[in-house]
Design an enzyme around this catalytic site. Sequence first.
Site, mmCIF file in Angstrom:
data_model
loop_
_atom_site.group_PDB
_atom_site.id
_atom_site.type_symbol
_atom_site.label_atom_id
_atom_site.label_comp_id
_atom_site.label_asym_id
_atom_site.label_seq_id
_atom_site.Cartn_x
_atom_site.Cartn_y
_atom_site.Cartn_z
ATOM 1 N N HIS A 174 0.857 -1.197 0.000
ATOM 2 C CA HIS A 174 0.000 0.000 0.000
ATOM 3 C C HIS A 174 0.891 1.244 0.000
ATOM 4 C CE1 HIS A 174 -3.654 2.290 0.690
ATOM 5 N NE2 HIS A 174 -4.356 1.172 0.716
ATOM 6 N N GLU A 292 -1.433 0.486 -6.002
ATOM 7 C CA GLU A 292 -1.414 -0.852 -5.403
ATOM 8 C C GLU A 292 -1.519 -1.914 -6.495
ATOM 9 O OE1 GLU A 292 -4.679 -0.712 -2.455
ATOM 10 O OE2 GLU A 292 -4.498 1.467 -2.743
#
Length: 328
Positions: A174, A292
Amino acid sequence: MTVSKTIFGEIDSEPVYLYKITNKNQTSISVLSYAATWQNFEVVENGQKHSLIEHFDNLDDYIKTPYQVGKTIGRVAGRIKDATFKIKGQEYQMEQNEGENFLHGGSHGLQYQNFKGEIVTDQAVKFKYVVDGEDGFPGKLAVSVVYILSDEDEVTILYSGISDHDTLFNPTCHVYFNVGDENIRDQKLQINADNFLDVDDGKVPTGRLLPTDGPYDFKEPKTIGKGLDELALLDKFEYDDAFVVGRSAATISSKDRAVDLETDRNGMVIFTANPIDEKKADKREYDCLAMELQTLPDAIHHPEFGDTILNKDEKIVYANKYRYRKLN
């Protein structure tokens, strides 16, 4: 190449370690044992250091900030509709940690664990952790996350998993990028995608693919600010979208530098955010962009999105790559 190891903090009476890998160009990455977090990606240009990703310099912010900054997310990144899924006819009920749905591996996911770290070579660090039936997932899953920095300024993240039960596995990093000295709105984004996912009001994929038109068209480099302005015409004010990508997924660039992203999976979620300043975030004054790399969200309910099932006793390895380039 060199690797150093220092104590970054402590959680639950356990030390959290920071490992820093530095190459011949003085490019470095720093990674934490807590959540196998990518803490920094720093380059040196004309004697000046430049960080390319959003990061904190203390553990407490990584623990308390809800944006999962730089963390390894899993077992499964993204949302699972109704927090349920089936494997080979067996249904599993997950924790409902976002309304009726399941998000980012749950409240006991990888992003909350302190991994065991190991210096593998002078350019690689490996983190290992075992999750066992947390939040409704079947099986004991052994996970390793390896960070590698090359002398070509490329960061590779390898995710591997093996389980004693059929389960799901779709982790991601992330990581939030801000590659320039200018505002994130003035930085350019290119996404090699013809489609992105349609989602419902809970941001769960419906199964439909939409063409990347208008604000979602980044096939040619476009400033993030222009995209946000185009979104505003649709009464939308942030990106939180999953794009269908190939190996060469995307590039984010400033006037001085760029980072190219590659993946062996088929999805990339982008998310505009400001993890540092909550008041600015509320005003939609963004300072970074999450990128991501993963298999498309909720693939367990949409087989055409890809396969996130990890069969018992079968090991799988995924690779994400990020390469820095100096432009001027």
